[in-house]
Write an enzyme that holds these catalytic residues in place. Structure first.
Site, PDB file in Angstrom:
ATOM      1  N   TYR A  81       0.826  -1.217   0.000  1.00 47.92           N
ATOM      2  CA  TYR A  81       0.000   0.000   0.000  1.00 47.92           C
ATOM      3  C   TYR A  81       0.861   1.268   0.000  1.00 47.92           C
ATOM      4  CZ  TYR A  81      -4.068   2.879   1.369  1.00 47.92           C
ATOM      5  OH  TYR A  81      -5.077   3.791   1.418  1.00 47.92           O
ATOM      6  N   SER A 105       1.321  -7.570   1.976  1.00 43.69           N
ATOM      7  CA  SER A 105       0.367  -6.578   2.456  1.00 43.69           C
ATOM      8  C   SER A 105      -0.687  -6.320   1.377  1.00 43.69           C
ATOM      9  CB  SER A 105       1.111  -5.299   2.869  1.00 43.69           C
ATOM     10  OG  SER A 105       0.245  -4.432   3.555  1.00 43.69           O
ATOM     11  N   GLN A 106      -0.799  -5.098   0.865  1.00 47.90           N
ATOM     12  CA  GLN A 106      -1.726  -4.868  -0.243  1.00 47.90           C
ATOM     13  C   GLN A 106      -1.425  -5.829  -1.388  1.00 47.90           C
ATOM     14  OE1 GLN A 106      -3.053  -0.881  -2.344  1.00 47.90           O
ATOM     15  NE2 GLN A 106      -1.094  -1.525  -3.188  1.00 47.90           N
ATOM     16  N   ASP A 162       0.895  -8.379  14.300  1.00 47.34           N
ATOM     17  CA  ASP A 162       0.595  -7.445  13.222  1.00 47.34           C
ATOM     18  C   ASP A 162      -0.701  -6.683  13.507  1.00 47.34           C
ATOM     19  OD1 ASP A 162       0.149  -6.132  10.835  1.00 47.34           O
ATOM     20  OD2 ASP A 162       0.504  -7.879   9.573  1.00 47.34           O
ATOM     21  N   HIS A 210       3.911  -6.151  11.095  1.00 48.64           N
ATOM     22  CA  HIS A 210       3.521  -6.200   9.693  1.00 48.64           C
ATOM     23  C   HIS A 210       4.697  -6.465   8.755  1.00 48.64           C
ATOM     24  CE1 HIS A 210       0.695  -5.844   6.502  1.00 48.64           C
ATOM     25  NE2 HIS A 210       1.230  -4.747   5.994  1.00 48.64           N
TER      26      HIS A 210
END
Length: 330
Positions: free
Chosen positions: A92, A187-188, A273, A307
């Site tokens: 992201y 992630s994204q 996370d 994360h």
């Protein structure tokens, strides 16, 4: 940061109720059919970054709405193939940056396409090069709530479509084995890998690290970290829009895409996370491939990581896991 989510023993069996819309498949069938009315229009322009063992090129293809989407294409120099290929999606706020920043997969013997994320690339890293020419209604800062009142208008409808078209683009290239294409991202990027894994046929593997874009309502309930916090911020202003917002997001939920995936999968999760809480990751993992009966799936658990997850450790894990599944030879 301490452990805050469910205990690991409960995470491994966590299977929340689904909020799938009845027309989910029809929605995406129509979306992709419309995207395919535009010529894929793949352009590959060699770029000299001073590398002698890796070939680099600026690849462009037509994504959602026929919009030009940029990507970096890297591959081992002098190897004609056909080679297995990796399509990678970015986290992201980041952009594709420079081609020389992303050489791991090509160095391992794969053709690698790193898709720029439309409209992003100014949050971290070294920049992006792809605009998002489509607009949206009122939104909180960021991308999560752009077009949030209607799934047809939502930002991620466009990005997910771009991801499916990226797979089609790499399959069209000489020297690529179209039957040995995998998708990956963190992630994204991990959430997009799950979405594309549920929409693109014939993938050989899906590798989703600490995936975002999963189990939205639950994520908003247990973390106030961004980007999920963008949804909270929007709802704090647009009071009474909750049901419409989560209805829109139900068309874009990685859990729903994961159910439809057919390829073997490797996930990762950080148990500390706060950005992508472990229960949202396990919600997707535990339901991954259930429509087609996929059993070849694994998840790497990093108990003391947030994360960032496994980072370089996970890449080594991916290399070892993927090679036998693509019968890699160079």
């Amino acid at each position: 940061m301490a452990l805050f989510d469910l205990p690991l023993a409960e995470l491994t069996t966590y299977r929340p109720e689904l909020d799938e819309p009845a027309d989910l498949d029809a929605f995406w069938d129509a979306t992709l059919a419309h995207a395919r009315t535009f010529d894929l229009n793949v352009s590959v322009v060699p770029v000299d970054e001073g590398l002698t063992l890796i070939e680099t090129a600026d690849l462009t293809f037509a994504g959602f709405g026929g919009h030009p989407i940029h990507a970096w294409l890297t591959r081992p120099a002098g190897v004609t193939g056909p080679l297995p290929a990796i399509v990678e999606f970015i986290g992201y706020g980041g952009g594709r940056g420079f081609a020389h920043e992303h050489l791991g997969w090509a160095a391992a013997g794969y053709v690698h396409l790193l898709m720029d994320t439309r409209g992003q690339g100014s949050g971290w890293g070294t920049g992006g090069h792809t605009a998002d020419p489509a607009g949206s209604g009122p939104a909180s800062p960021g991308f999560m709530t752009r077009g949030i009142e209607d799934p047809a208008d939502h930002y991620y409808r466009r990005v997910i479509t771009d991801g499916v078209r990226a797979v089609e683009a790499i399959r069209s290239l000489p020297g690529v084995d179209p039957t040995r294409v995998a998708v990956t991202g963190g992630s994204q990027g991990g959430g997009l890998a799950l979405a594309v894994g549920g929409l693109a046929d014939g993938l050989v593997a899906v590798m989703a690290d600490v995936p975002f874009l999963c189990h939205y309502r639950h994520a908003v309930e247990i973390t106030d970290s961004f980007p999920y916090g963008e949804i909270t911020a929007y709802l704090s202003v647009h009071r009474g829009s909750e049901e419409q917002v989560f209805r829109t997001l139900s068309y874009l939920d990685g859990v729903h895409f994961a159910r439809r995936a057919t390829a073997p999968a490797l996930f990762s999760v950080g148990l500390m996370d706060l950005t992508c809480p472990p229960s949202t990751v396990f919600a997707a993992f535990n339901r991954y491939g259930e429509v087609a009966g996929v059993t070849d799936k694994e998840i790497e658990v990093y108990p003391f990581n947030q994360h960032e997850g496994g980072q370089g450790y996970q890449f080594v894990r991916q290399l070892a896991w993927l090679a036998p599944r693509v019968a890699l030879t160079v």
